[in-house]
Design an enzyme around this catalytic site. Structure first.
Site, short mmCIF file in Angstrom:
data_model
loop_
_atom_site.label_atom_id
_atom_site.label_comp_id
_atom_site.label_asym_id
_atom_site.label_seq_id
_atom_site.Cartn_x
_atom_site.Cartn_y
_atom_site.Cartn_z
N HIS A 88 0.84 -1.21 0.00
CA HIS A 88 0.00 0.00 0.00
C HIS A 88 0.87 1.25 0.00
CE1 HIS A 88 -3.56 -2.41 0.24
NE2 HIS A 88 -2.91 -3.16 1.11
N ARG A 97 -0.25 7.54 -10.48
CA ARG A 97 -1.38 6.62 -10.28
C ARG A 97 -2.45 7.27 -9.39
NH1 ARG A 97 -2.68 4.13 -5.54
NH2 ARG A 97 -3.79 2.14 -5.63
N GLY A 121 -11.51 -3.41 -4.12
CA GLY A 121 -10.10 -3.62 -3.78
C GLY A 121 -9.52 -2.30 -3.31
N GLU A 144 -12.77 -4.51 0.45
CA GLU A 144 -11.38 -4.95 0.58
C GLU A 144 -11.35 -6.29 1.32
OE1 GLU A 144 -8.31 -3.96 -0.56
OE2 GLU A 144 -7.65 -5.74 0.53
N GLU A 173 -16.01 -11.67 -4.78
CA GLU A 173 -16.82 -12.80 -5.23
C GLU A 173 -17.93 -13.15 -4.24
OE1 GLU A 173 -13.58 -12.44 -5.32
OE2 GLU A 173 -13.13 -12.63 -7.46
N GLU A 187 -8.72 0.13 -8.82
CA GLU A 187 -7.35 0.14 -9.34
C GLU A 187 -6.91 -1.31 -9.28
OE1 GLU A 187 -4.18 -0.64 -9.85
OE2 GLU A 187 -3.39 0.34 -8.05
N GLU A 196 -1.97 -11.01 -12.14
CA GLU A 196 -2.79 -11.06 -10.91
C GLU A 196 -4.24 -11.37 -11.25
OE1 GLU A 196 -2.78 -7.76 -8.06
OE2 GLU A 196 -0.72 -7.31 -8.60
N1 J7C Z 1 -11.93 -8.86 -3.38
C1 J7C Z 1 -11.61 -7.84 -2.52
N2 J7C Z 1 -10.44 -7.17 -2.57
C2 J7C Z 1 -9.56 -7.52 -3.54
C3 J7C Z 1 -9.84 -8.57 -4.47
C4 J7C Z 1 -11.08 -9.25 -4.34
N3 J7C Z 1 -11.41 -10.25 -5.15
N4 J7C Z 1 -8.80 -8.71 -5.29
C5 J7C Z 1 -7.89 -7.78 -4.91
N5 J7C Z 1 -8.34 -7.08 -3.85
C6 J7C Z 1 -7.63 -6.00 -3.14
C7 J7C Z 1 -6.29 -6.44 -2.57
O1 J7C Z 1 -6.40 -7.00 -1.28
C8 J7C Z 1 -5.51 -5.14 -2.59
O2 J7C Z 1 -5.75 -4.33 -1.48
C9 J7C Z 1 -6.01 -4.49 -3.87
O3 J7C Z 1 -7.31 -5.02 -4.10
C10 J7C Z 1 -5.11 -4.95 -5.04
C11 J7C Z 1 -4.72 -3.89 -5.96
N6 J7C Z 1 -3.87 -4.57 -6.90
C12 J7C Z 1 -3.53 -4.05 -8.08
N7 J7C Z 1 -2.76 -4.76 -8.83
N8 J7C Z 1 -3.97 -2.92 -8.45
#
Ligand code: J7C
Length: 409
Positions: A88, A97, A121, A144, A173, A187, A196
């Site tokens: 983070h 960004r 997220g 999140e 999901e 993002e 990812e």
């Molecule tokens: N559900 C909730 N949070 C998510 C999910 C999901 N399916 N997938 C990713 N995140 C959150 C993750 O924990 C992180 O804080 C952020 O989204 C990822 C951002 N990653 C990125 N490549 N921009």
């Protein structure tokens, strides 16, 4: 793993992509074929069986069959890594960004009034806080899944947004929201845009919770590519072995090539002068219409005209995202992670060829890039680049070459 009486351990794998073996000891197979691995004595070539035929298969063309994989999404590891502040900090420190998302909220603030927004997220919640502080939405659902969500709750209160921003500590999901939303902001982008595959989670929320005619931010995304020089990478990893303290280490070059150039190099910073042509967009996703099934295999073609004499060491890729305005005729904002923009934490991704190719101004580099999602490890993909060069001088075409880069599995 299947233990047999003869002591042989047989493991079931799947073909990731078509492979044509050369010589009599290599085994050809097709993507999706069931492959039984009998012996993994060497890292790169395994002794295997496909429907009664035996031979060696390249280990990077096969993967464990889904049934043997416990966590194809690697969620524990994935959300674990987002549960602490390290990533983070990296994302929040990335000004281009974070500023782009802030700008998107600011320039749409009038239209956001009374709207319901989901921030998928959300991490520490920065985009949700921008919405709460810089616009007047009716509600912001900040979603999140990782442990960072506990910090997010406190940040919402600390910044006086508890009346408007609600944190949902949930996987996308499994999400249940109080209502459908007008805007889905996220993002989600990874290296080479898709790595990812968080985008799948975004699409699942879009399909369940976005109102008809709702807005996606980003609204579209594209992957760009350019043929490039990479003298420093080549000399540091390959030429290095030629003469070491007066000794010849050149027999290590094939091993060095395998170790350093068989996978893409993330975090490459391409100097604009190392671009051999004008970059082009090879793949574009419309975030309002793209389906998860479209992501299994994406193919883009390219035709580059070489603009200066140099050495083609490889190709560099990056992505851009576009944010449409909620206002009629309003400006579309762009976040570009390319070499001609302010650097972001994604930087660019370098794909090195096995052999550098001298090129001249006016030569043409044509071919295709194929992003192939790993059928088992759902956050991974491989990228295959096919290319051939048409010489300006004599109009002759080189042989079509291709190289496959796993990313990471
Ligand atoms: N559900 C909730 N949070 C998510 C999910 C999901 N399916 N997938 C990713 N995140 C959150 C993750 O924990 C992180 O804080 C952020 O989204 C990822 C951002 N990653 C990125 N490549 N921009």
């Amino acid at each position: 793993m299947i233990e047999h009486e003869d002591g042989d351990t047989r493991e079931e794998f799947l073909g990731l992509e078509d492979f044509t073996g050369c010589g009599s000891d290599q085994l050809s197979f097709a993507a999706g074929d069931r492959i039984v691995i009998h012996d993994r004595s060497c890292a790169d070539w395994w002794w295997a069986e496909v429907e009664g035929r035996y031979g060696y298969v390249p280990s990077n063309y096969v993967c464990r069959a889904a049934a043997e994989v416990e966590d194809a999404w690697q969620d524990e590891e994935y959300f674990g890594s987002y549960g602490t502040l390290r990533l983070h900090l990296e994302m929040l420190s990335d000004r281009p960004r974070t500023e782009t998302y802030r700008q998107v909220i600011v320039s749409n603030s009038a239209a956001l009034r009374g709207k319901v927004v989901v921030d998928l997220g959300c991490g520490t919640g920065i985009i949700s806080l921008f919405c709460g502080r810089l616009a007047e939405p009716a509600a912001v659902y900040a979603v999140e899944a990782s442990a960072v969500a506990e910090h997010t709750e406190r940040l919402v209160k600390l910044n006086g947004c508890e009346g408007v921003v609600t944190v949902f500590k949930s996987r996308a999901e499994d999400l249940t929201l109080p209502s459908k939303v007008d805007v889905l902001v996220s993002e989600w982008m990874g290296n080479c845009l898709l790595f990812e595959f968080m985008v799948e989670s975004v699409l699942s929320v879009r399909d369940r919770w976005l109102k008809d005619g709702g807005m996606m931010w980003p609204s579209s995304a594209s992957l760009s590519l350019v043929p490039c020089q990479a003298h420093t990478d080549y000399s540091q990893k390959m030429e290095f072995w030629e003469n070491l303290y007066g000794l010849d280490f050149s027999c290590l070059r094939p091993a060095a090539q395998e170790e350093f150039f068989s996978k893409p190099k993330f975090s490459h910073q391409l100097e604009p002068e190392d671009c051999l042509s004008t970059p082009c967009d090879v793949i574009t996703l419309d975030m309002h219409t793209v389906r998860v099934s479209d992501l299994e295999k994406l193919r883009g073609e390219f035709q580059f005209s070489v603009e200066k004499c140099g050495t083609l060491h490889g190709f560099t890729a990056w992505f851009s995202t576009f944010f449409h305005s909620l206002h009629e005729g309003g400006q579309t904002l762009e976040l570009s992670t390319g070499p001609h923009s302010e650097p972001t934490h994604w930087k660019q991704t370098l794909f090195m060829l096995d052999t550098p190719i001298p090129v001249e101004e006016g030569d043409c580099v044509g071919g295709a890039i194929i992003l192939h999602r790993n059928p088992v490890w759902r956050r991974h993909m491989s990228i295959t680049i096919e290319w051939s060069i048409k010489s300006r001088k004599d109009g002759a075409f080189s042989e079509v070459k291709s190289k496959r880069f796993p990313m990471w599995r």
